[in-house]
Scaffold this motif. Structure first.
Motif, PDB file in Angstrom:
ATOM      1  N   THR A   5       0.825  -1.198   0.000  1.00  0.00           N
ATOM      2  CA  THR A   5       0.000   0.000   0.000  1.00  0.00           C
ATOM      3  C   THR A   5       0.863   1.254   0.000  1.00  0.00           C
ATOM      4  O   THR A   5       0.575   2.220  -0.713  1.00  0.00           O
ATOM      5  CB  THR A   5      -0.939   0.004   1.218  1.00  0.00           C
ATOM      6  OG1 THR A   5      -1.753  -1.168   1.177  1.00  0.00           O
ATOM      7  CG2 THR A   5      -1.836   1.228   1.207  1.00  0.00           C
ATOM      8  N   MET A   6       1.936   1.265   0.796  1.00  0.00           N
ATOM      9  CA  MET A   6       2.830   2.423   0.821  1.00  0.00           C
ATOM     10  C   MET A   6       3.500   2.651  -0.530  1.00  0.00           C
ATOM     11  O   MET A   6       3.705   3.798  -0.943  1.00  0.00           O
ATOM     12  CB  MET A   6       3.890   2.247   1.911  1.00  0.00           C
ATOM     13  CG  MET A   6       3.385   2.492   3.317  1.00  0.00           C
ATOM     14  SD  MET A   6       4.753   2.493   4.496  1.00  0.00           S
ATOM     15  CE  MET A   6       3.877   2.922   6.012  1.00  0.00           C
ATOM     16  N   VAL A   7       3.846   1.561  -1.203  1.00  0.00           N
ATOM     17  CA  VAL A   7       4.418   1.703  -2.550  1.00  0.00           C
ATOM     18  C   VAL A   7       3.387   2.350  -3.473  1.00  0.00           C
ATOM     19  O   VAL A   7       3.722   3.222  -4.284  1.00  0.00           O
ATOM     20  CB  VAL A   7       4.868   0.328  -3.094  1.00  0.00           C
ATOM     21  CG1 VAL A   7       5.226   0.429  -4.572  1.00  0.00           C
ATOM     22  CG2 VAL A   7       6.067  -0.172  -2.298  1.00  0.00           C
ATOM     23  N   GLN A   8       2.129   1.938  -3.341  1.00  0.00           N
ATOM     24  CA  GLN A   8       1.064   2.539  -4.137  1.00  0.00           C
ATOM     25  C   GLN A   8       0.870   4.001  -3.767  1.00  0.00           C
ATOM     26  O   GLN A   8       0.737   4.867  -4.639  1.00  0.00           O
ATOM     27  CB  GLN A   8      -0.239   1.768  -3.940  1.00  0.00           C
ATOM     28  CG  GLN A   8      -1.394   2.273  -4.799  1.00  0.00           C
ATOM     29  CD  GLN A   8      -2.682   1.523  -4.526  1.00  0.00           C
ATOM     30  OE1 GLN A   8      -3.115   1.432  -3.386  1.00  0.00           O
ATOM     31  NE2 GLN A   8      -3.289   0.967  -5.571  1.00  0.00           N
ATOM     32  N   TRP A   9       0.878   4.321  -2.455  1.00  0.00           N
ATOM     33  CA  TRP A   9       0.757   5.713  -2.032  1.00  0.00           C
ATOM     34  C   TRP A   9       1.888   6.553  -2.599  1.00  0.00           C
ATOM     35  O   TRP A   9       1.698   7.714  -2.952  1.00  0.00           O
ATOM     36  CB  TRP A   9       0.791   5.800  -0.506  1.00  0.00           C
ATOM     37  CG  TRP A   9      -0.409   5.258   0.180  1.00  0.00           C
ATOM     38  CD1 TRP A   9      -1.611   4.917  -0.398  1.00  0.00           C
ATOM     39  CD2 TRP A   9      -0.550   4.973   1.571  1.00  0.00           C
ATOM     40  NE1 TRP A   9      -2.483   4.444   0.550  1.00  0.00           N
ATOM     41  CE2 TRP A   9      -1.868   4.466   1.763  1.00  0.00           C
ATOM     42  CE3 TRP A   9       0.297   5.094   2.664  1.00  0.00           C
ATOM     43  CZ2 TRP A   9      -2.332   4.090   3.021  1.00  0.00           C
ATOM     44  CZ3 TRP A   9      -0.172   4.721   3.919  1.00  0.00           C
ATOM     45  CH2 TRP A   9      -1.472   4.224   4.093  1.00  0.00           C
TER      46      TRP A   9
END
Length: 432
Positions: free
Chosen positions: A11-15
């Motif tokens: 999710t952080m990579v996506q953010w």
């Protein structure tokens, strides 16, 4: 063998595709700055730990560290007439500057700001790579290497590819079942929560400032938490609600939503049995608490209302089921344009702020490292929340890094929050 990204990392990579998602740790060192020796300590530590470079495979959800010579960016910041202002500006620059994560890259950057009685040493990191405890441990090792007249003995091997804890559903089925049962109530609460106004949702710029809770103020906070039977974290969440509620009140008339919601990050290492010194990675959960805007006036009442919510969350360990929230959000975002993704959390998960809390004294307990004069953190707001309080207890004081979306809060509003927040606790009686 590459490791698998856990759901929070994915999710952080996506953010990070929407918003530079970095974090910073910085500490003041009471000794003269020896730049070459500091750079050597950085490179030696990263090389020994196998953290010189990182490569992500987004499609497969994997990551791989590469050893070899470390070539991290190191900036010597000119302090000018005001080293503190230079430090704040440097941190703000870094939380707004993305890492080149589409190629093999070093997930760390470093800087130093000379001061009259020493210097401030900063580590900037790609947040998907690690949590605060892992980074604090890494900084401690760099500082030990820097402070030693000769390279210290190598520590034992660390785990760079820990299990992504995909078995949480299997190992904690009751937690997931309770979380599923709570989803309707969670959804209703969020629908009653006022949305912050993003003047331009496509503007992802972060501002940053820093302030201190002096020892006498922190003692008063500890005393109040014991007297009111709440935790320190409950008190910080309550104080944040108290100061943001007047800003949210102006939005109630246009939305009909009468409560304010704030979030909190949780360190999951203890729940998952992950050793802090032995495992490099990211193990985080989160939860949300809400309070009626109209009643957000008296700190004690807010703190006790927050405590009732956090007690239930902790009792059922609902923060362990954060992957469910993230997975549902990711599904919706995968079918949205970049413009819609940047508006997703504002519309569907309306937070006004968040708190991340770390006690350095517990993490560095028993360390022979020279204690820093100060230690503070900064975290990018990301697309989820427009404001983050990063509270770090080090020694007998607490340093608070405040990052915010400049498209949501004005400089005047942040200046007032920075000035008034410590005063929230100033009237409380400190312990003897």
């Amino acid at each position: 063998m590459p490791g698998r990204l856990n759901i929070f990392q994915r999710t952080m990579v996506q953010w990070n595709e929407l918003h530079p998602y970095n974090a910073v740790h910085a500490l003041r060192i009471p000794s003269p700055l020896a730049g070459v020796r500091l750079q050597n300590a950085i490179n030696l530590t990263l090389e020994r730990r196998g953290l010189s470079a990182l490569e992500l495979d987004r499609k497969r959800g994997t990551f791989c560290y590469f050893g070899g010579p470390a070539k991290c960016e190191f900036t010597l910041v000119a302090p000018g007439e005001n080293p503190r202002a230079a430090l704040v500006a440097e941190v703000e620059r870094h939380i707004n500057t993305p890492f080149a994560s589409h190629e093999r890259f070093c997930p760390f950057r470093f800087f130093a700001v000379p001061e009259a009685d020493g210097f401030t040493f900063g580590l900037v990191y790609f947040h998907a790579a690690a949590d605060a405890e892992a980074v604090a441990t890494l900084l401690r090792e760099i500082l030990e290497t820097f402070s030693s007249p000769r390279p210290p003995a190598a520590r034992g091997e660390i785990e760079l590819y820990p299990s992504p804890r995909a078995g949480l559903l299997r190992h904690h089925p009751r937690v997931w079942l309770r979380k599923l049962c709570k989803l309707p109530a969670q959804s209703r609460s969020l629908r009653r929560s006022c949305r912050a106004l993003y003047c331009d949702p496509q503007d992802t710029g972060n501002g940053f400032t820093l302030f201190t809770l002096a020892p006498e103020v922190l003692r008063a906070v500890v005393n109040a938490s014991k007297s009111w039977e709440v935790t320190l974290n409950d008190l910080f969440l309550a104080a944040l609600i108290k100061h943001l509620a007047p800003l949210a009140a102006g939005r109630v008339g246009t939305t009909g939503r009468g409560q304010i919601s704030v979030g909190c990050i949780v360190n999951l290492r203890r729940d998952l049995g992950v050793e802090g010194d032995r495992t490099f990675g990211l193990f985080l959960g989160s939860f949300v608490v809400a309070h009626a805007i109209a009643a957000a006036a008296e700190l004690k009442a807010i703190a006790q209302a927050v405590r009732r919510q956090t007690a239930a969350i902790k009792r059922h360990r609902l923060y362990l089921a954060t992957p469910l929230d993230l997975a549902l959000a990711n599904i919706f975002q995968n079918f949205s344009s970049l413009e819609r993704q940047r508006k997703f959390y504002q519309r569907n998960h309306p937070l006004w702020g968040g708190v991340t809390n770390m006690n350095l004294n517990a993490i560095w307990k028993g360390s022979a490292t020279v204690r820093p004069l100060d230690y503070f953190r900064a975290v990018s707001t990301g697309p989820v929340t427009p404001l983050v309080l990063s509270v770090t207890t080090a020694g007998d004081a607490a340093q608070i890094g405040l990052s915010w979306r400049t498209t949501v809060f004005s400089a005047e509003q942040i200046g007032r929050l920075k000035k008034d927040f410590p005063g929230t606790f100033a009237g409380l009686e400190p312990t003897a």
